[in-house]
Design a protein around this motif. Structure first.
Motif, PDB file in Angstrom:
ATOM      1  N   ALA A 367    -171.194  -6.381  20.509  1.00 16.05           N
ATOM      2  CA  ALA A 367    -171.157  -7.848  20.459  1.00 16.05           C
ATOM      3  C   ALA A 367    -171.820  -8.435  21.691  1.00 16.05           C
ATOM      4  O   ALA A 367    -172.542  -9.441  21.618  1.00 16.05           O
ATOM      5  CB  ALA A 367    -169.711  -8.332  20.342  1.00 16.05           C
ATOM      6  N   GLN A 368    -171.608  -7.813  22.836  1.00 15.25           N
ATOM      7  CA  GLN A 368    -172.184  -8.305  24.086  1.00 15.25           C
ATOM      8  C   GLN A 368    -173.702  -8.121  24.127  1.00 15.25           C
ATOM      9  O   GLN A 368    -174.420  -8.912  24.742  1.00 15.25           O
ATOM     10  CB  GLN A 368    -171.525  -7.585  25.263  1.00 15.25           C
ATOM     11  CG  GLN A 368    -170.045  -7.904  25.414  1.00 15.25           C
ATOM     12  CD  GLN A 368    -169.336  -6.977  26.376  1.00 15.25           C
ATOM     13  OE1 GLN A 368    -169.889  -5.959  26.815  1.00 15.25           O
ATOM     14  NE2 GLN A 368    -168.084  -7.320  26.713  1.00 15.25           N
ATOM     15  N   LYS A 369    -174.209  -7.089  23.473  1.00 16.12           N
ATOM     16  CA  LYS A 369    -175.649  -6.808  23.466  1.00 16.12           C
ATOM     17  C   LYS A 369    -176.377  -7.485  22.297  1.00 16.12           C
ATOM     18  O   LYS A 369    -177.599  -7.393  22.199  1.00 16.12           O
ATOM     19  CB  LYS A 369    -175.889  -5.297  23.397  1.00 16.12           C
ATOM     20  CG  LYS A 369    -175.434  -4.525  24.604  1.00 16.12           C
ATOM     21  CD  LYS A 369    -175.892  -3.080  24.551  1.00 16.12           C
ATOM     22  CE  LYS A 369    -175.338  -2.363  23.333  1.00 16.12           C
ATOM     23  NZ  LYS A 369    -175.734  -0.916  23.314  1.00 16.12           N
ATOM     24  N   GLY A 370    -175.634  -8.130  21.411  1.00 15.78           N
ATOM     25  CA  GLY A 370    -176.261  -8.730  20.239  1.00 15.78           C
ATOM     26  C   GLY A 370    -176.671  -7.715  19.197  1.00 15.78           C
ATOM     27  O   GLY A 370    -177.560  -7.962  18.369  1.00 15.78           O
ATOM     28  N   ASP A 371    -176.005  -6.552  19.224  1.00 15.28           N
ATOM     29  CA  ASP A 371    -176.357  -5.466  18.302  1.00 15.28           C
ATOM     30  C   ASP A 371    -175.527  -5.575  17.020  1.00 15.28           C
ATOM     31  O   ASP A 371    -174.633  -4.763  16.758  1.00 15.28           O
ATOM     32  CB  ASP A 371    -176.120  -4.123  18.995  1.00 15.28           C
ATOM     33  CG  ASP A 371    -176.652  -2.951  18.185  1.00 15.28           C
ATOM     34  OD1 ASP A 371    -177.373  -3.204  17.198  1.00 15.28           O
ATOM     35  OD2 ASP A 371    -176.343  -1.794  18.555  1.00 15.28           O
ATOM     36  N   TYR A 372    -175.818  -6.589  16.232  1.00 13.08           N
ATOM     37  CA  TYR A 372    -175.100  -6.806  14.974  1.00 13.08           C
ATOM     38  C   TYR A 372    -175.974  -7.651  14.049  1.00 13.08           C
ATOM     39  O   TYR A 372    -176.901  -8.335  14.499  1.00 13.08           O
ATOM     40  CB  TYR A 372    -173.764  -7.515  15.212  1.00 13.08           C
ATOM     41  CG  TYR A 372    -173.906  -8.828  15.962  1.00 13.08           C
ATOM     42  CD1 TYR A 372    -174.199 -10.026  15.294  1.00 13.08           C
ATOM     43  CD2 TYR A 372    -173.763  -8.875  17.349  1.00 13.08           C
ATOM     44  CE1 TYR A 372    -174.343 -11.222  15.983  1.00 13.08           C
ATOM     45  CE2 TYR A 372    -173.901 -10.056  18.033  1.00 13.08           C
ATOM     46  CZ  TYR A 372    -174.191 -11.231  17.360  1.00 13.08           C
ATOM     47  OH  TYR A 372    -174.342 -12.403  18.043  1.00 13.08           O
ATOM     48  N   SER A 373    -175.667  -7.605  12.772  1.00 10.04           N
ATOM     49  CA  SER A 373    -176.403  -8.422  11.799  1.00 10.04           C
ATOM     50  C   SER A 373    -175.615  -8.544  10.508  1.00 10.04           C
ATOM     51  O   SER A 373    -174.805  -7.663  10.166  1.00 10.04           O
ATOM     52  CB  SER A 373    -177.775  -7.808  11.495  1.00 10.04           C
ATOM     53  OG  SER A 373    -177.642  -6.566  10.824  1.00 10.04           O
ATOM     54  N   VAL A 374    -175.874  -9.651   9.820  1.00  8.15           N
ATOM     55  CA  VAL A 374    -175.357  -9.854   8.470  1.00  8.15           C
ATOM     56  C   VAL A 374    -176.548 -10.305   7.631  1.00  8.15           C
ATOM     57  O   VAL A 374    -177.139 -11.347   7.904  1.00  8.15           O
ATOM     58  CB  VAL A 374    -174.238 -10.921   8.424  1.00  8.15           C
ATOM     59  CG1 VAL A 374    -173.802 -11.159   6.974  1.00  8.15           C
ATOM     60  CG2 VAL A 374    -173.054 -10.492   9.277  1.00  8.15           C
ATOM     61  N   THR A 375    -176.908  -9.505   6.662  1.00 11.15           N
ATOM     62  CA  THR A 375    -178.078  -9.795   5.830  1.00 11.15           C
ATOM     63  C   THR A 375    -177.635 -10.016   4.393  1.00 11.15           C
ATOM     64  O   THR A 375    -176.924  -9.174   3.825  1.00 11.15           O
ATOM     65  CB  THR A 375    -179.099  -8.646   5.877  1.00 11.15           C
ATOM     66  OG1 THR A 375    -179.466  -8.400   7.238  1.00 11.15           O
ATOM     67  CG2 THR A 375    -180.346  -8.986   5.062  1.00 11.15           C
ATOM     68  N   ILE A 376    -178.036 -11.131   3.815  1.00 13.14           N
ATOM     69  CA  ILE A 376    -177.705 -11.392   2.414  1.00 13.14           C
ATOM     70  C   ILE A 376    -178.910 -11.055   1.534  1.00 13.14           C
ATOM     71  O   ILE A 376    -180.059 -11.193   1.942  1.00 13.14           O
ATOM     72  CB  ILE A 376    -177.273 -12.854   2.195  1.00 13.14           C
ATOM     73  CG1 ILE A 376    -178.385 -13.835   2.594  1.00 13.14           C
ATOM     74  CG2 ILE A 376    -175.994 -13.149   2.953  1.00 13.14           C
ATOM     75  CD1 ILE A 376    -178.087 -15.290   2.230  1.00 13.14           C
ATOM     76  N   ASN A 377    -178.616 -10.578   0.315  1.00  9.33           N
ATOM     77  CA  ASN A 377    -179.642 -10.301  -0.702  1.00  9.33           C
ATOM     78  C   ASN A 377    -180.732  -9.364  -0.193  1.00  9.33           C
ATOM     79  O   ASN A 377    -181.928  -9.582  -0.419  1.00  9.33           O
ATOM     80  CB  ASN A 377    -180.276 -11.608  -1.182  1.00  9.33           C
ATOM     81  CG  ASN A 377    -179.252 -12.606  -1.654  1.00  9.33           C
ATOM     82  OD1 ASN A 377    -178.245 -12.252  -2.264  1.00  9.33           O
ATOM     83  ND2 ASN A 377    -179.480 -13.882  -1.364  1.00  9.33           N
ATOM     84  N   LYS A 378    -180.340  -8.314   0.495  1.00  8.02           N
ATOM     85  CA  LYS A 378    -181.319  -7.378   1.053  1.00  8.02           C
ATOM     86  C   LYS A 378    -182.186  -6.761  -0.035  1.00  8.02           C
ATOM     87  O   LYS A 378    -181.699  -6.333  -1.084  1.00  8.02           O
ATOM     88  CB  LYS A 378    -180.606  -6.271   1.836  1.00  8.02           C
ATOM     89  CG  LYS A 378    -181.539  -5.433   2.684  1.00  8.02           C
ATOM     90  CD  LYS A 378    -180.758  -4.532   3.618  1.00  8.02           C
ATOM     91  CE  LYS A 378    -181.700  -3.758   4.524  1.00  8.02           C
ATOM     92  NZ  LYS A 378    -180.947  -2.905   5.476  1.00  8.02           N
ATOM     93  N   ASP A 379    -183.499  -6.753   0.222  1.00  7.88           N
ATOM     94  CA  ASP A 379    -184.498  -6.228  -0.723  1.00  7.88           C
ATOM     95  C   ASP A 379    -184.552  -7.023  -2.024  1.00  7.88           C
ATOM     96  O   ASP A 379    -185.017  -6.517  -3.044  1.00  7.88           O
ATOM     97  CB  ASP A 379    -184.242  -4.746  -1.035  1.00  7.88           C
ATOM     98  CG  ASP A 379    -184.313  -3.883   0.208  1.00  7.88           C
ATOM     99  OD1 ASP A 379    -185.148  -4.178   1.087  1.00  7.88           O
ATOM    100  OD2 ASP A 379    -183.527  -2.916   0.307  1.00  7.88           O
TER     101      ASP A 379
END
Length: 422
Positions: A367-379
């Motif tokens: 969380a501190q490094k910004g190493d996260y993601s939420v992707t909708i409708n991938k591909d």
């Protein structure tokens, strides 16, 4: 008598000369062992032959384009047309040739896309468009050229463009375009365009090594590229480069796309309604103005029962979203990421909340490094990375990833969550 000897001597010398010439020109071949004699005949083109030195450049249907000295020659049937103002680079690569009715007058026009130079620094080819516009009422053509200066003047003379950053969410870079002379107006609180923009597009800002979104400093136009679409439209794409306060390198964020037509004066102009900004795929974001009309929640329960306890630093899984589903139970125990040790995942219109199972906690470093993601409708159509911030609760049991805006459930088919790395 002395004259008689002079005559005889002259005849002997003449005969020797003839024999010597014959031996020099024929004797060498007669004395070789090669029994193959090659005869070469060179004929000079008659002075009356027209365009004897023409070189073919391209052809389409019954139209053929040649280069002759410093001119271009178009041949259609038994008719020929000459044109000037072609780049000296035109033969570096075979030009592309198209036949379309560009101006909608019912007559076939010819478009040629050819090399016009090299990009400074990279040496990559730069292309121009040459439009051979058929004149109405007679078989004659007018040459209209789109050079690297053309798209500059079309945009700078007719359009005003501005790039800003939303105040409520620095992730969003806002690209607005309006007719030259109009002042684009913005909401003082949100930074969103409120008036006078004919088009508004968005892109994701660049992040630093901690995941923080940088602040836009300035922007510029990069390389412009011409092409002809499948339906015969003259098109142009211009790179959009953004500089940030926290980084010296310019980011290519996307392109300005527009189509060109030929106006009544025979000049190229921007086709009304065709001007748009297109973010590059890695910087694409959803329109921030389109938000959820009502709250919604989908909960996923993990039926697995792990016994050991550890810190979760690599969570990765794709969740299907169905508008008819409120709660769904899954067995994630066999997954090879730390999702196997997550007890529940609650996905709503504004955030994703993950709760760890007993004896497990989330690692804070991601969380501190910004190493996260939420992707909708991938591909799939409508794919966007929608995360904005992430935080871990004080006890380490809960991970919350907040989106960049609220999203309607009917716009989402899948949600891919990633936190940390292996």
């Amino acid at each position: 008598m002395k004259y008689f000897f002079r005559v005889v001597l002259t005849l002997i010398l003449a005969g020797a000369t003839v024999f010597g010439v014959y031996y020099y020109t024929n004797g060498m071949s007669l004395n070789t062992n090669d029994d193959k004699v090659i005869l070469t005949t060179v004929s000079k083109a008659p002075a009356t032959e027209k365009h004897a030195n023409k070189r073919k450049l391209a052809s389409k249907g019954k139209y053929t384009l040649y280069i002759v000295d410093n001119k271009m020659l178009l041949i259609h049937g038994d008719k020929e047309f000459e044109f000037n103002q072609w780049s000296s680079y035109i033969e570096r690569e075979k030009p592309e040739m198209y036949i379309y009715d560009i101006d909608g007058d019912g007559l076939k026009d010819i478009v040629v896309r050819g090399v016009s130079g090299e990009e400074q620094g990279t040496g990559a080819y730069v292309y121009d468009l040459y439009v051979l516009k058929r004149d109405a009422g007679k078989e004659n053509y007018s040459l209209v050229t789109a050079t690297q200066d053309t798209w500059h003047s079309l945009l700078d003379d007719a359009i005003v463009e501005e790039i800003t950053q939303l105040k409520t969410c620095k992730k969003y870079v806002q690209f607005a375009m309006a007719i030259s002379g109009q002042n684009i107006k913005y909401d003082k609180k949100t930074g969103m365009v409120t008036k006078n923009a004919g088009y508004v597009g968005y892109a994701r800002a660049m992040q630093d090594n901690k995941g923080n979104y940088m602040t836009v400093q300035s922007w510029s136009k990069g390389k412009g590229s011409y092409f002809v679409s499948e339906n015969g439209k003259l098109c142009c794409e211009v790179e959009v480069l953004i500089n940030y306060n926290e980084n010296t390198a310019a980011q290519k964020t996307g392109t300005i796309y527009f189509e060109m037509g030929i106006d009544e004066e025979g000049s190229l102009s921007v086709t009304p309604g065709s001007l748009v900004f297109r973010a590059d795929k890695q910087f694409a974001v959803a329109d921030p103005k389109e938000t959820a009309k009502a709250p919604w929640t989908v909960t996923f329960k993990n039926s697995a029962s792990p016994t050991a306890g550890e810190e979760l630093n690599w969570v990765k899984y794709s969740f299907p979203i169905d508008s008819s589903t409120i709660t769904q139970t899954l067995d994630l125990g066999s997954e090879n990421t730390d999702i196997a040790y997550v007890d529940s995942v609650v996905i709503s219109e504004k955030q994703a909340v993950l709760t760890a199972k007993n004896n497990f906690t989330f690692d804070r470093k991601a969380a501190q490094k910004g190493d996260y993601s939420v992707t909708i409708n991938k591909d799939k159509k409508g794919e966007y990375e929608i995360s904005y911030t992430a935080s871990v609760s004080e006890d380490g049991k809960t991970l919350t990833i907040v989106y960049d805006k609220t999203y309607s459930q009917d716009k989402i088919k899948t949600v891919d969550i990633s936190y940390g790395s292996k």
